[in-house]
Design an enzyme around this catalytic site. Structure first.
Site, PDB file in Angstrom:
ATOM      1  N   SER A 147       0.852  -1.194   0.000  1.00 65.77           N
ATOM      2  CA  SER A 147       0.000   0.000   0.000  1.00 65.77           C
ATOM      3  C   SER A 147       0.887   1.243   0.000  1.00 65.77           C
ATOM      4  O   SER A 147       2.108   1.142  -0.038  1.00 65.77           O
ATOM      5  CB  SER A 147      -0.902   0.003   1.230  1.00 65.77           C
ATOM      6  N   LYS A 148       0.223   2.380   0.065  1.00 61.99           N
ATOM      7  CA  LYS A 148       0.960   3.651   0.028  1.00 61.99           C
ATOM      8  C   LYS A 148       2.030   3.734   1.122  1.00 61.99           C
ATOM      9  O   LYS A 148       3.038   4.390   0.944  1.00 61.99           O
ATOM     10  CB  LYS A 148      -0.019   4.811   0.231  1.00 61.99           C
ATOM     11  N   ARG A 149       1.771   3.059   2.227  1.00 65.10           N
ATOM     12  CA  ARG A 149       2.743   3.083   3.315  1.00 65.10           C
ATOM     13  C   ARG A 149       4.117   2.618   2.868  1.00 65.10           C
ATOM     14  O   ARG A 149       5.126   2.979   3.450  1.00 65.10           O
ATOM     15  CB  ARG A 149       2.286   2.139   4.444  1.00 65.10           C
TER      16      ARG A 149
END
Ligand code: GLU
Length: 470
Positions: free
Chosen positions: A238-240
């Site tokens: 994910s964006k993390r």
């Protein structure tokens, strides 16, 4: 019948690597079989869908060169058709109006929860005909009550779901708009999709979609659910995890060929082969050889693949992508070596095209600042004589190419009886502004002769200043 696959993104963000891999597998499978590949924009969620996101998805597809044969189709343009199918389902008795309020449905769920059963709508309006007037309603699909649905998944094998685990799904909201499972079914049917390739986060939707297709008397496509991609911490990517948007990889200096090659291997293999040309991918790829387990994203490996492509692709092709980075870094490349020549000497020195641009500025721009560390180490008072002599020898050259340049440097060292380093390193700092460059003869040859001579003068001024201060 033409084999047809599709990529059906919801335009609620950019094209991320997971989506790009799904698109790639879908595209490859169509290509391999001489089929069609459809791009369908699933934009029915009006609040979350944006034109920017549509553009970003298409930019990503274009950059990766995953061309579609049909589309883009937009679901928002097909509302009439969805309504037609919903009416058809109502008429055939496969769907019904449900007047339960949200609170009532919540209470049904609560009740099921308390009994330890699966939370679900209990079918209250399924057979009722006492429809109230002027009350809002949703339309639900009459899911079969008995039996099983079997997905013959090309990746995961057979998956059997019992119908009593599925409740009557809403296919039209109270404002009449269709829901995801209905629109996908209608589109896959109308667009004659023969193979649905998508992320396995959709596995739960598939039995519902199969039931609706059956109710419509529509043919069932084949399904291939691709396991997800995990970040280096084992969690869903994910964006993390940093750069997950495809265009971010462009910005970071990756070649689309490298990203594609990396993505094809992320979830699929062919023996222990790592590098696949586009043609090889198309010939060798098969959905049935996809991994059943999730794959972990590994940036180091992506970098390795990128380096491979920078070094082995025709330099002229790499140059086209490098051009974007030069412009991005504000480097005007009109005066200076061709980017193709640059790629030839820099490709094995960097991890990305972004770095390649960064370390190539001196070929196009003069600099007043020299790298302080390199100056301290290499522009010492003792190099004055070698610099003056090598400058004279270089100035005398009529053939400004690597061999005579090399000879001029060699001769200087021999004449002064000093090591090559005493000539080469100061000359490198003078010509490039720092202590790192490809081999000096080749580097100088790519720089204009007058430019090199002027830069040596500048370096000599620095040395003079140092002498004066010592
Ligand atoms: N629009 C869905 C998504 O972006 C994909 C639907 C499908 O592939 O069936 O997740």
């Amino acid at each position: 019948m033409t084999l047809t696959t599709r990529f059906a993104p919801s335009p609620t963000g950019y094209l991320h690597v997971g989506g790009a891999r799904t698109a790639l597998y879908s595209w490859l499978y169509a290509k391999k079989n001489g089929g069609d590949f459809i791009l369908r924009i699933e934009d029915t969620d009006l609040e979350r869908s944006t034109q920017e996101s549509v553009d970003a998805i298409m930019d990503g597809m274009n950059w990766l060169n995953l061309e579609w044969t049909h589309g883009p189709y937009y679901q928002t343009k097909r509302f009439d058709r969805y309504k037609e199918v919903i009416d058809q389902l109502l008429e055939s008795g496969n769907a019904y109006r449900c007047y339960s309020t949200q609170e009532e449905v919540e209470a049904m769920r609560e009740e099921a929860r308390e009994k330890g059963e699966k939370e679900r709508y209990n079918g209250l309006w399924r057979e009722r005909t006492d429809h109230p007037e002027d009350k809002p309603f949703v339309i639900r699909f009459k899911n079969p009550l008995n039996g099983d649905v079997t997905i013959h998944d090309m990746v995961k094998g057979d998956i059997v779901i019992s119908n009593n685990e599925l409740d009557d799904l809403i296919i039209a909201r109270s404002d009449g708009t269709p829901t995801y499972n209905l629109t996908v079914v209608v589109d896959d049917w109308d667009m004659k999709v023969t193979h649905v390739v998508r992320g396995d986060d959709h596995v739960n939707n598939t039995p519902r979609q199969i039931n609706i297709l059956n109710a419509l008397g529509a043919p069932l496509p084949e399904y291939a659910h691709i396991p997800m991609i995990l970040g280096d911490d084992g969690k869903r990517l994910s964006k993390r995890h940093g750069a997950v948007g495809v265009m971010q990889y462009r910005d970071d200096g990756f070649l689309p060929e490298a990203l594609l090659n990396y993505l094809v291997r992320l979830g699929w293999s062919h023996g222990d082969q790592e590098i696949f040309s586009r043609e090889e991918m198309i010939n060798l790829f098969d959905l049935k050889d996809c991994n059943r387990a999730p794959s972990g994203f590994n940036t180091d490996k992506l970098i390795w693949v990128n380096q491979h492509y920078m070094k082995t692709m025709p330099p002229g092709d790499v140059a086209k992508y490098l051009e974007w980075h030069m412009a991005d870094q504000g480097i005007n490349t009109e005066n200076g070596p061709s980017l193709e020549a640059l790629v030839k000497i820099q490709a094995d020195r960097v991890k990305t095209l972004k770095e390649m641009a960064e370390i190539s500025r001196y070929f196009y721009e003069d600099f007043s600042e020299l790298d302080a560390k390199a100056v301290k180490k290499h522009l010492r008072p003792v190099v004055k004589e070698p610099l003056i002599l090598v400058k004279a020898k270089l100035a005398a050259l009529t053939d400004w190419s690597p061999e005579p340049i090399h000879a001029a440097i060699n001769d200087t060292a021999e004449e002064l009886e000093v090591g090559m380093g005493k000539v080469g390193m100061p000359l490198r700092v003078a010509a490039t502004g720092g202590g790192n460059s490809p081999s000096l003869d080749v580097t100088l040859a790519l720089l204009d002769k007058e430019k090199v001579l002027a830069r040596i003068d500048h370096a000599l001024e620095v040395v003079e200043a140092r002498i004066a201060n010592s």
